[in-house]
Design an enzyme around this catalytic site. Structure first.
Site, PDB file in Angstrom:
ATOM      1  N   SER A   3     111.140 -25.305  -5.239  1.00 40.10           N
ATOM      2  CA  SER A   3     111.666 -24.061  -4.596  1.00 40.10           C
ATOM      3  C   SER A   3     112.133 -23.179  -5.566  1.00 40.10           C
ATOM      4  O   SER A   3     112.427 -22.112  -4.889  1.00 40.10           O
ATOM      5  CB  SER A   3     113.050 -24.917  -3.955  1.00 40.10           C
ATOM      6  N   LYS A  25     118.449 -18.190  -9.823  1.00 39.19           N
ATOM      7  CA  LYS A  25     118.174 -18.814  -8.590  1.00 39.19           C
ATOM      8  C   LYS A  25     119.472 -18.698  -7.685  1.00 39.19           C
ATOM      9  O   LYS A  25     120.551 -18.787  -7.977  1.00 39.19           O
ATOM     10  CB  LYS A  25     117.874 -20.277  -8.783  1.00 39.19           C
ATOM     11  N   SER A  28     111.482 -28.729  -8.863  1.00 39.63           N
ATOM     12  CA  SER A  28     111.606 -27.328  -8.461  1.00 39.63           C
ATOM     13  C   SER A  28     111.971 -26.436  -9.724  1.00 39.63           C
ATOM     14  O   SER A  28     111.603 -25.110  -9.144  1.00 39.63           O
ATOM     15  CB  SER A  28     112.791 -27.109  -7.604  1.00 39.63           C
TER      16      SER A  28
HETATM   17  N1  GLN Z   1     110.014 -29.958  -3.519  1.00 41.52           N
HETATM   18  C1  GLN Z   1     110.985 -30.919  -3.702  1.00 41.52           C
HETATM   19  C2  GLN Z   1     111.707 -31.151  -2.478  1.00 41.52           C
HETATM   20  O1  GLN Z   1     111.554 -30.356  -1.416  1.00 41.52           O
HETATM   21  C3  GLN Z   1     111.722 -30.691  -4.792  1.00 41.52           C
HETATM   22  C4  GLN Z   1     113.090 -29.739  -4.459  1.00 41.52           C
HETATM   23  C5  GLN Z   1     113.909 -29.552  -5.596  1.00 41.52           C
HETATM   24  O2  GLN Z   1     113.376 -29.742  -6.823  1.00 41.52           O
HETATM   25  N2  GLN Z   1     114.688 -28.669  -5.339  1.00 41.52           N
HETATM   26  O3  GLN Z   1     112.833 -31.883  -2.274  1.00 41.52           O
END
Ligand code: GLN
Length: 485
Positions: free
Chosen positions: A151, A76, A175
Site C-alpha cells: 500500500s 505515507k 506494504s
Molecule cells: N497488501 C497487504 C494487504 O492488503 C499488506 C498491506 C500492508 O502491509 N499495509 O493487507
C-alpha cells in the site's frame, strides 16, 4: 557504488555550505510539480510550510549533528502530522487534521528533516497496488500503465522517481517491501516493536510497523536509527538499545549464512524474477556468503492466516470511524442511521470487505474455527523461522513473485491481489525484520527484488547485505524513465 544525492550526501552538502536547505527543498518541490501530475505519488504537498521550515533551518535552527538536516522527506498518509491532513487515503478521514505528530515525525523533525508532503496509499493501507486509494491510484515511474505496488506505493514512487531521497511507509503484510520491490528502491520493515506506532493509523495492530523507503542502505540505516527505540506512548515498542546501524555497513559478507526455501519458489514466480533472484544469490556467494537450503513447512498457510488475523484486527480498529469523533459525518435522523450512512459512504469496497470478513471470523460460532486456528498456525510459522535461524542468519526469497503488474489487472480479483503478498506476510506474522533490495531489471526493464528476513532485532545484518550489494553491483543505480536528477 552510491547513487548521487542520497540523503546523507544532501545533508553533507548543506552542512558544508555547498547548498542550502531552501535550495534542496525548492528543488524537491519543483520536481514534484513537474513529475507528480503523471505519477500521483503525493496526496498533499505542503509547499509554503516546506519553504518556511527550510528557511528556518538555514537561519540556524539546525543542530550540527542533525542527521537529516534539511533533507526533504515524504510521509505515507496514514502517519499523523499536525502540519497537514492525515486521511489514510479514505473518504471517512477527508479533511482530518491530527492533534499531534506521530512519534516518528517528532523524531525526524528533531533530526532536521523537512516533511514535503503526504503520499498516496491504499485506503487504510489495505491493498497491494494503491488502487484502493479513495483519491485515485499512483503510477509506477518505470511504466505509467503499471502499479507501483502498495500500500505504500506513493512513498516508493516518490523515492524511485527522485522527487525525494527518503520516505516513510508502513508495513502490515508487505506494504513497504512490495512497493519498494516494484519501484526498484530499498524498503525495510523493522522488527515488530522496534519503531513506535504512536500516531500510525491502526490497521492490524499486531503486524503494523513503520519503516524507511530509500535509495541507499546508509540512508535506511540513518532513518532507522532516528525512528527506532522505546516510546512510552506505545506499550508494544521495545525498550532495547538501538545499535549503530551505520557501523554495520562493513561491505563484508564473509561467513554470512543465507537460507533459501527452494520449496516455496517452485511455482508462481515469473521466470525473469526467478533469474534475478538467482543472480542475487550468486552475488552473495561471490561476496563470501554461504547458501543453505531451509524449509518453512507452514509458509503456504501464511496468506490465509494473515488475511484472517489482519482482517479481524482491522474490523476492530476501524470500528472507531463512526462519524462521532473523526473525519466525515453523514447526517441522518437517528444515531444508528448516522453510523451506518457514515460508514457506508466513508469506506471503499475493499475496506468494507475486510471489515465484514474480520467481523465474521471473530463472531460466536466461527471464532474457534477461523481466528483461533489462525493464531495457532501463526505460532507454527514463527517456530519455522526459529528453526531456520538455528542454521542460517537470513532467509532469502524474491520480494514479489512478479514484476510491477498493470493497473486494473488484479483490481477485480481480490484473491489474485492478495497473492501479491505471498512472500512478504510471513515476516509480519512472525514479527521479524525484513528488507527488499533491488536486484536488477527484467527483460521488460521492470525492477526485480530480493527479500531477506532476519532474526528479531537484527536489522543491522539486513542493512549490511543491502550495502554490500550496492558496493558490488549497479542494481541500486538503475533509474526509471521518469526521474528527477
Ligand atoms: N497488501 C497487504 C494487504 O492488503 C499488506 C498491506 C500492508 O502491509 N499495509 O493487507
Amino acid at each position: 557504488m552510491t547513487p548521487k544525492r542520497d540523503a546523507s550526501e544532501i545533508r553533507a552538502a548543506i552542512a558544508s555550505g555547498e547548498t542550502s536547505a531552501v535550495a534542496v527543498c525548492t528543488h524537491a518541490l519543483d520536481a514534484i510539480a513537474r513529475l507528480d501530475p503523471d505519477l500521483h505519488a503525493f496526496h498533499q504537498v505542503t509547499g509554503d510550510e516546506v519553504r518556511r521550515r527550510a528557511a528556518s533551518l538555514d537561519a540556524g535552527g539546525l543542530p550540527g549533528d542533525a542527521a537529516l538536516g534539511g533533507v526533504p522527506i515524504a510521509i505515507k498518509d496514514n502517519i499523523c502530522t499536525v502540519s497537514s491532513e492525515t486521511t489514510a487515503c479514505s473518504r471517512v478521514l477527508d479533511g482530518y487534521v491530527a492533534p499531534y505528530d506521530a512519534t516518528v515525525i517528532q523524531r525526524l523533525t528533531r533530526a532536521g528533516a523537512v516533511i514535503v508532503g503526504k503520499t498516496n496509499c491504499d485506503e487504510f493501507a489495505m491493498g497491494s497496488s494503491t488502487e484502493n486509494s479513495a483519491f485515485g491510484p499512483t503510477r509506477n515511474p518505470w511504466g505509467l500503465d503499471r502499479t507501483p505496488g502498495g500500500s505504500s506505493g506513493g512513498s516508493a514512487a516518490a523515492v524511485a522517481s527522485g522527487m525525494v531521497p527518503v520516505a516513510l511507509g508502513s508495513d502490515t503484510g508487505g506494504s513497504i517491501r512490495q512497493p519498494a520491490a516494484l519501484c526498484g528502491v530499498l524498503g525495510l520493515k523493522p522488527t515488530y516493536g522496534r519503531v513506535s506506532r504512536f500516531g500510525l493509523i491502526a490497521f492490524a495492530s499486531s503486524f503494523d510497523q513503520i519503516g524507511p523507503i530509500t535509495r541507499t542502505a546508509r540512508d535506511a540505516a540513518d532513518v532507522l536509527a532516528i525512528i527506532a527505540g522505546h516510546d512510552p506512548q506505545d506499550a508494544t515498542s521495545v525498550d532495547a538499545p538501538v545499535p549503530d546501524y551505520r557501523a554495520a555497513l562493513t561491505g563484508d559478507l564473509r561467513g554470512l549464512r543465507v537460507g533459501v526455501p527452494r520449496h516455496l519458489l517452485a511455482t508462481g514466480v515469473e521466470p525473469d524474477i526467478a533469474a534475478a533472484f538467482d543472480r542475487a544469490l550468486d552475488e552473495l556467494e561471490h561476496a563470501g556468503a554461504k547458501l543453505n537450503d531451509v524449509t518453512l513447512p507452514h509458509a503456504d498457510l501464511a496468506i490465509a492466516v494473515y488475511y484472517l488475523i489482519g482482517n479481524a484486527e482491522a474490523s476492530s480498529n476501524l470500528a472507531r470511524y463512526d462519524g462521532v469523533r473523526y473525519g466525515v459525518r453523514a447526517e441522518a435522523a437517528t444515531t444508528h442511521d448516522m453510523y451506518a450512512r457514515t460508514r457506508d459512504r466513508g469506506f471503499g469496497a475493499e475496506v468494507k470487505r475486510r471489515i465484514m470478513i474480520g467481523t465474521y471470523v471473530l463472531s460466536a460460532g466461527y471464532y474457534d474455527a477461523y481466528y483461533l486456528k489462525a493464531q495457532q498456525v501463526r505460532t507454527l510459522i514463527r517456530r519455522d523461522y526459529e528453526r531456520a535461524f538455528a542454521e542460517v542468519d537470513v532467509v532469502a526469497v524474491p520480494t514479489s513473485p512478479t514484476a510491477a503488474f498493470r493497473l486494473g489487472e488484479r483490481a477485480a480479483d481480490p484473491i489474485q491481489m492478495y497473492l501479491s503478498d505471498v512472500f512478504t506476510v510471513s515476516a509480519n506474522l512472525a514479527g521479524l525484520p525484513a528488507i527488499s533490495i533491488p536486484c536488477g531489471l527484467t527483460s521488460e526493464r521492470l525492477p526485480a527484488a530480493l527479500q531477506l528476513t532476519a532474526r528479531a532485532f537484527d536489522e543491522a545484518t539486513l542493512l549490511r547485505v543491502a550495502d554490500a550489494l550496492e558496493r558490488r553491483t549497479s542494481w541500486a543505480m538503475e533509474r526509471p524513465p521518469i526521474f528527477a536528477p
